[in-house]
Scaffold this motif. Structure first.
Motif, PDB file in Angstrom:
ATOM      1  N   UNK A  45     -34.799 -68.285  27.506  1.00  0.00           N
ATOM      2  CA  UNK A  45     -34.738 -69.212  26.366  1.00  0.00           C
ATOM      3  C   UNK A  45     -33.363 -69.853  26.327  1.00  0.00           C
ATOM      4  N   UNK A  46     -33.305 -71.160  26.530  1.00  0.00           N
ATOM      5  CA  UNK A  46     -32.030 -71.874  26.564  1.00  0.00           C
ATOM      6  C   UNK A  46     -31.658 -72.549  25.254  1.00  0.00           C
ATOM      7  N   UNK A  47     -32.342 -72.215  24.158  1.00  0.00           N
ATOM      8  CA  UNK A  47     -32.055 -72.860  22.878  1.00  0.00           C
ATOM      9  C   UNK A  47     -31.046 -72.089  22.041  1.00  0.00           C
TER      10      UNK A  47
ATOM     11  N   UNK B 216     -39.216 -59.932  32.541  1.00  0.00           N
ATOM     12  CA  UNK B 216     -37.784 -59.932  32.266  1.00  0.00           C
ATOM     13  C   UNK B 216     -37.458 -61.109  31.353  1.00  0.00           C
ATOM     14  N   UNK B 217     -36.381 -60.965  30.552  1.00  0.00           N
ATOM     15  CA  UNK B 217     -36.096 -61.992  29.544  1.00  0.00           C
ATOM     16  C   UNK B 217     -34.594 -62.181  29.385  1.00  0.00           C
ATOM     17  N   UNK B 218     -34.198 -63.431  29.183  1.00  0.00           N
ATOM     18  CA  UNK B 218     -32.814 -63.754  28.845  1.00  0.00           C
ATOM     19  C   UNK B 218     -32.776 -64.775  27.714  1.00  0.00           C
ATOM     20  N   UNK B 219     -31.792 -64.622  26.822  1.00  0.00           N
ATOM     21  CA  UNK B 219     -31.448 -65.645  25.839  1.00  0.00           C
ATOM     22  C   UNK B 219     -30.175 -66.303  26.335  1.00  0.00           C
ATOM     23  N   UNK B 220     -30.203 -67.579  26.590  1.00  0.00           N
ATOM     24  CA  UNK B 220     -29.077 -68.246  27.240  1.00  0.00           C
ATOM     25  C   UNK B 220     -28.576 -69.425  26.408  1.00  0.00           C
ATOM     26  N   UNK B 221     -27.368 -69.300  25.867  1.00  0.00           N
ATOM     27  CA  UNK B 221     -26.763 -70.427  25.179  1.00  0.00           C
ATOM     28  C   UNK B 221     -26.385 -71.507  26.174  1.00  0.00           C
ATOM     29  N   UNK B 222     -26.648 -72.757  25.824  1.00  0.00           N
ATOM     30  CA  UNK B 222     -26.302 -73.897  26.683  1.00  0.00           C
ATOM     31  C   UNK B 222     -25.517 -74.894  25.832  1.00  0.00           C
ATOM     32  N   UNK B 223     -24.295 -75.193  26.239  1.00  0.00           N
ATOM     33  CA  UNK B 223     -23.465 -76.127  25.477  1.00  0.00           C
ATOM     34  C   UNK B 223     -23.030 -77.307  26.337  1.00  0.00           C
ATOM     35  N   UNK B 224     -22.943 -78.457  25.692  1.00  0.00           N
ATOM     36  CA  UNK B 224     -22.476 -79.651  26.393  1.00  0.00           C
ATOM     37  C   UNK B 224     -23.226 -80.895  25.995  1.00  0.00           C
ATOM     38  N   UNK B 225     -24.267 -80.715  25.155  1.00  0.00           N
ATOM     39  CA  UNK B 225     -25.039 -81.875  24.747  1.00  0.00           C
ATOM     40  C   UNK B 225     -25.809 -82.474  25.909  1.00  0.00           C
ATOM     41  N   UNK B 226     -26.328 -83.677  25.715  1.00  0.00           N
ATOM     42  CA  UNK B 226     -27.160 -84.280  26.752  1.00  0.00           C
ATOM     43  C   UNK B 226     -26.348 -84.623  28.004  1.00  0.00           C
TER      44      UNK B 226
ATOM     45  N   UNK C 258     -23.614 -80.943  34.038  1.00  0.00           N
ATOM     46  CA  UNK C 258     -23.026 -79.614  34.164  1.00  0.00           C
ATOM     47  C   UNK C 258     -22.582 -79.051  32.834  1.00  0.00           C
ATOM     48  N   UNK C 259     -23.392 -78.213  32.174  1.00  0.00           N
ATOM     49  CA  UNK C 259     -23.017 -77.618  30.895  1.00  0.00           C
ATOM     50  C   UNK C 259     -22.277 -76.300  31.094  1.00  0.00           C
ATOM     51  N   UNK C 260     -21.922 -75.672  29.996  1.00  0.00           N
ATOM     52  CA  UNK C 260     -21.473 -74.277  30.003  1.00  0.00           C
ATOM     53  C   UNK C 260     -22.685 -73.447  29.601  1.00  0.00           C
ATOM     54  N   UNK C 261     -22.930 -72.349  30.320  1.00  0.00           N
ATOM     55  CA  UNK C 261     -24.096 -71.513  30.048  1.00  0.00           C
ATOM     56  C   UNK C 261     -23.671 -70.086  29.730  1.00  0.00           C
ATOM     57  N   UNK C 262     -24.324 -69.507  28.720  1.00  0.00           N
ATOM     58  CA  UNK C 262     -23.997 -68.165  28.248  1.00  0.00           C
ATOM     59  C   UNK C 262     -25.235 -67.283  28.239  1.00  0.00           C
TER      60      UNK C 262
END
Length: 500
Positions: free
Chosen positions: A106-108, A128-138, A144-148
């Protein structure tokens, strides 16, 4: 279809972020399958890919089963849909066609506890599951965003190659790392957004002081922001603020600065509120971030503010923006220099508060988060990217147990250097009736944190007076209670209803 002919990864949710991230992955050489509940967005994504010469790397599907079956095993699917129920519905649809070992990401912007619940639900289905923060806007999603990412480390290892290639690249490497187990990735992204709230508010206050107290024109403001961005305040938000201030209105004939015509009401999506709530739960002071949230709330009562302005004008107190600043060229330059220093000092406090909150949650949840690594992956791609993040990383690399950035030697020296400017700006703003809640809050935080004795002794005495809460002494061990006067002589009675 042979497995090697299938897509390396899939993506569900083709709004602006999802579509741009899918094109980014395709551009990096990975074949990607895409799916959206409404087929027109799938068609749009495919058309864009063909237009950009990526038609052989991005394939659209309108049937969920066909979409899942188009992926290499173990199948990996990134979800970029609205948080909450839509994510649960998407997971349900995917899991009907997935097999043990397949991966959902989940990238939201999601509440971290929802991610932890979904991890358990996925495990029950051998997924398997991951919650992934994605920052950088469109723009970040496309280039190339930053991913957490957080959750199952096995899931991260399976998609690490794709994520590493698709994120922003800096001199410290790709702006992605496995943050930690459970909902760690979502929590870190949440705090990132809280810092972003504080940063944006601080910049808006700097703009307000220079415009209202200093009388700078938008052109002068844009010049100042550009100069700041070429030095220690180098950051994405300062950069775009300069561009915003220089933008002329092209929607009407008379033109003029567009920013002056934008309604002064700020929206929000909830992550800033979550950040402040979590800080309260963990007893972590984040006044810069909290005041930025309050500022958004106050901006929302536009009609009340307009009425209050008229009320106080009638009573003989004009609003700050009604004043006509009369500063000499030398005084104006001094104000610009002071605001620059105050903004930088306040930003250090904001980032320090965010890092303290991440550390507190990591301790509570036993996540073992690396604060230096968090700073590293924020250096590129994300909204709060800034030059001094490299120095924040070095501070935590030097001392992983650093209690606060405020006591790092380099940052402490910079705060001392900017101390007088900081106070002049806050004083000038107060005298002019210009609200600087986050800049003032940062200064109060700084003054409180570096003071060995605070007036909390009186507060604790008050608590003991009306609630028999007891207190500790500086000269004796243990907890003590005093009968302060005849008003609380019935001190043997517990007054839980009066806790404060």
């Amino acid at each position: 279809m042979a497995d090697e002919e299938k897509s390396r990864v899939g993506l569900v949710g083709l709004a602006v972020m999802g579509q741009n991230l899918a094109l980014n992955v395709a551009e990096k050489g990975f074949k990607i399958s895409v799916f959206n509940r409404s087929g027109d967005k799938t068609d749009n994504a495919v058309a864009r890919a063909q237009k950009e010469g990526l038609g052989d790397k991005l394939v659209g599907y309108k049937d969920m089963k066909e979409f899942v079956n188009s992926l290499q095993k173990p199948r990996s699917v990134i979800i970029l849909v609205k948080a909450g129920a839509p994510v649960d519905a998407t997971i349900k649809g995917l899991s009907e066609h997935m097999e043990p070992g397949d991966i959902i990401i989940d990238g939201g912007n999601e509440w971290y506890e929802n991610t932890e619940r979904r991890i358990e639900e996925a495990h029950a289905k051998n997924l398997l599951y991951m919650g992934m923060g994605v920052s950088g806007g469109e723009e970040g999603a496309r280039n190339g965003p930053s991913m957490m990412p957080g959750g199952d480390v096995e899931a991260y290892e399976a998609v690490k190659e794709v994520l590493t290639a698709s994120t922003a690249q800096t001199d410290s490497g790709a702006c992605v790392t496995f943050v930690g187990k459970g909902g760690a990735g979502n929590f870190v992204k949440m705090v990132h957004n809280g810092i972003e709230y504080g940063d944006m508010q601080l910049i808006s206050e700097a703009y307000d002081v220079l415009k209202t107290v200093g009388g700078l024109t938008n052109a002068e403001l844009a010049t100042a922001f550009n100069e700041w961005n070429a030095a220690e305040l180098d950051s994405f938000l300062i950069e775009i603020s300069a561009l915003i201030l220089a933008k002329e209105d092209d929607q009407v004939a008379d033109g003029g600065p567009l920013v002056d015509k934008i309604l002064d009401k700020t929206g929000m999506k909830g992550t800033g509120k979550w950040t402040v709530q979590q800080a309260a739960e963990l007893s972590v002071a984040i006044p810069t971030i909290a005041s930025s949230l309050d500022a958004r709330f106050i901006s929302g009562v536009k009609d009340e503010r307009v009425a209050a302005e008229a009320c106080y004008k009638t009573a003989g107190l004009a609003a700050a923006d009604a004043a006509t600043p009369k500063l000499s060229a030398e005084e104006k330059k001094q104000l610009v220099d002071d605001v620059r220093a105050a903004l930088y000092a306040s930003k250090i406090c904001s980032y320090a508060q965010g890092m303290n909150l991440i550390r507190a949650k990591s301790t509570e949840q036993e996540w073992g988060l690396d604060l230096g690594e968090m700073a590293r992956i924020w250096k590129g791609g994300c909204i709060i990217r800034a030059r001094f993040l490299d120095r924040i990383k070095k501070a935590y690399d030097k001392d992983a147990n650093l209690p606060s950035l405020l006591v790092d030697g380099e940052f402490a020296a910079e705060l001392v250097e900017r101390n007088e400017s900081w106070r002049r700006v806050v004083t000038a703003a107060i005298n002019a009736g210009v609200a600087t809640p986050s800049m003032s809050g940062s200064l109060a935080y700084f003054d409180s944190y570096r003071r060995g004795r605070l007036p909390a002794n009186l507060v604790q005495a008050q608590r003991d007076f009306f609630g028999s809460h007891t207190y500790e002494r500086t000269d004796m061990e243990g907890w003590h209670h005093t009968v302060w006067s005849d008003m609380n002589s019935a001190d043997s009675i517990t007054t839980d209803g009066y806790n404060a």
